[in-house]
Scaffold this active site. Structure first.
Site, PDB file in Angstrom:
ATOM      1  CG  HIS A  19      36.498 -64.985  31.866  1.00 30.44           C
ATOM      2  ND1 HIS A  19      35.787 -63.615  32.297  1.00 30.44           N
ATOM      3  CD2 HIS A  19      35.714 -65.106  30.589  1.00 30.44           C
ATOM      4  CE1 HIS A  19      35.017 -63.222  31.412  1.00 30.44           C
ATOM      5  NE2 HIS A  19      35.068 -64.107  30.388  1.00 30.44           N
ATOM      6  CD  GLU A  20      37.097 -67.940  27.894  1.00 33.42           C
ATOM      7  OE1 GLU A  20      36.297 -68.774  27.533  1.00 33.42           O
ATOM      8  OE2 GLU A  20      37.295 -66.640  27.504  1.00 33.42           O
ATOM      9  CG  HIS A  23      32.342 -68.376  29.779  1.00 37.19           C
ATOM     10  ND1 HIS A  23      31.260 -67.695  30.118  1.00 37.19           N
ATOM     11  CD2 HIS A  23      33.245 -67.516  29.377  1.00 37.19           C
ATOM     12  CE1 HIS A  23      31.452 -66.307  29.840  1.00 37.19           C
ATOM     13  NE2 HIS A  23      32.648 -66.037  29.421  1.00 37.19           N
TER      14      HIS A  23
END
Length: 202
Positions: A19-20, A23
């Site tokens: 997820h990170e 980003h």
């Protein structure tokens, strides 16, 4: 701790790391190298683990019977002023995280739907945990409350004249998020399982 809980914790950590990283990759595609230079475009969990959000909180959830796994990693550093697309860059980067979890959930869910009968029970259990965990992460992060990703997506649609609304929400966002978790999140659980059943056919 039972084996299922350990698998759940491992899957959660891997999912929030992806997820990170998503980003950071999205930010890089928008012209912001902050995450790259901070060494955060790596799948190495050590670079992303938050002691509380990635270890303590997930362990507590893992020990609670029947609960879904929940946690978070250190936010990837991003500088919106570097984005080429000033209008939608922040929304694109914010959506990249939940979108990565949606992709993982869909892949795991479709594997269960189309190959479930041929998959060993242990593998099927891992896929079930993977699908549920990533659905939780995606839906939770899309809630439009700071500091969650959904708030950045929402703010991108608001006119500049409503900048004060963003400032006020960000000022009290932590408390609003806590209120949401303790009093409103339970209403989202049936939605998560509805999507899960529709995706997997289980």
């Amino acid at each position: 701790m039972e084996l299922t809980a350990l698998f759940s914790l491992a899957i959660l950590v891997i999912s929030i790391v992806i997820h990170e990283v998503a980003h950071g990759i999205a930010a890089l595609s928008q012209g912001d190298s902050t995450a790259k230079y901070a060494g955060r475009l790596t799948l190495n969990p050590i670079s992303h683990i938050d002691p509380v959000g990635s270890i303590v909180v997930p362990l507590i959830f893992a020990l609670l019977p029947g609960s879904l796994m929940f946690g978070w990693a250190k936010p990837v550093p991003i500088n919106p002023y570097n984005f080429r697309n000033k209008r939608w860059g922040e929304a694109i980067v914010a959506f990249a995280g939940p979108f990565s979890n949606i992709c993982i959930a869909v892949l795991a869910g479709l594997a269960l739907r189309f190959f479930g009968a041929a998959i060993p029970d242990a593998t099927a259990q891992i896929l079930i945990i993977t699908a549920l965990t990533n659905l939780v992460l995606a839906i939770f992060n899309l809630v439009p409350v700071p500091p969650l990703d959904g708030s950045k997506i929402l703010f991108s649609f608001l006119p500049q004249s409503m900048a004060h609304l963003r400032a006020n929400l960000e000022k009290y966002g932590f408390f609003v998020t806590l209120f949401f978790i303790f009093f409103l999140w339970e209403y989202f659980t049936p939605v998560i399982f509805y999507i899960f059943y529709g995706l997997t056919g289980l």
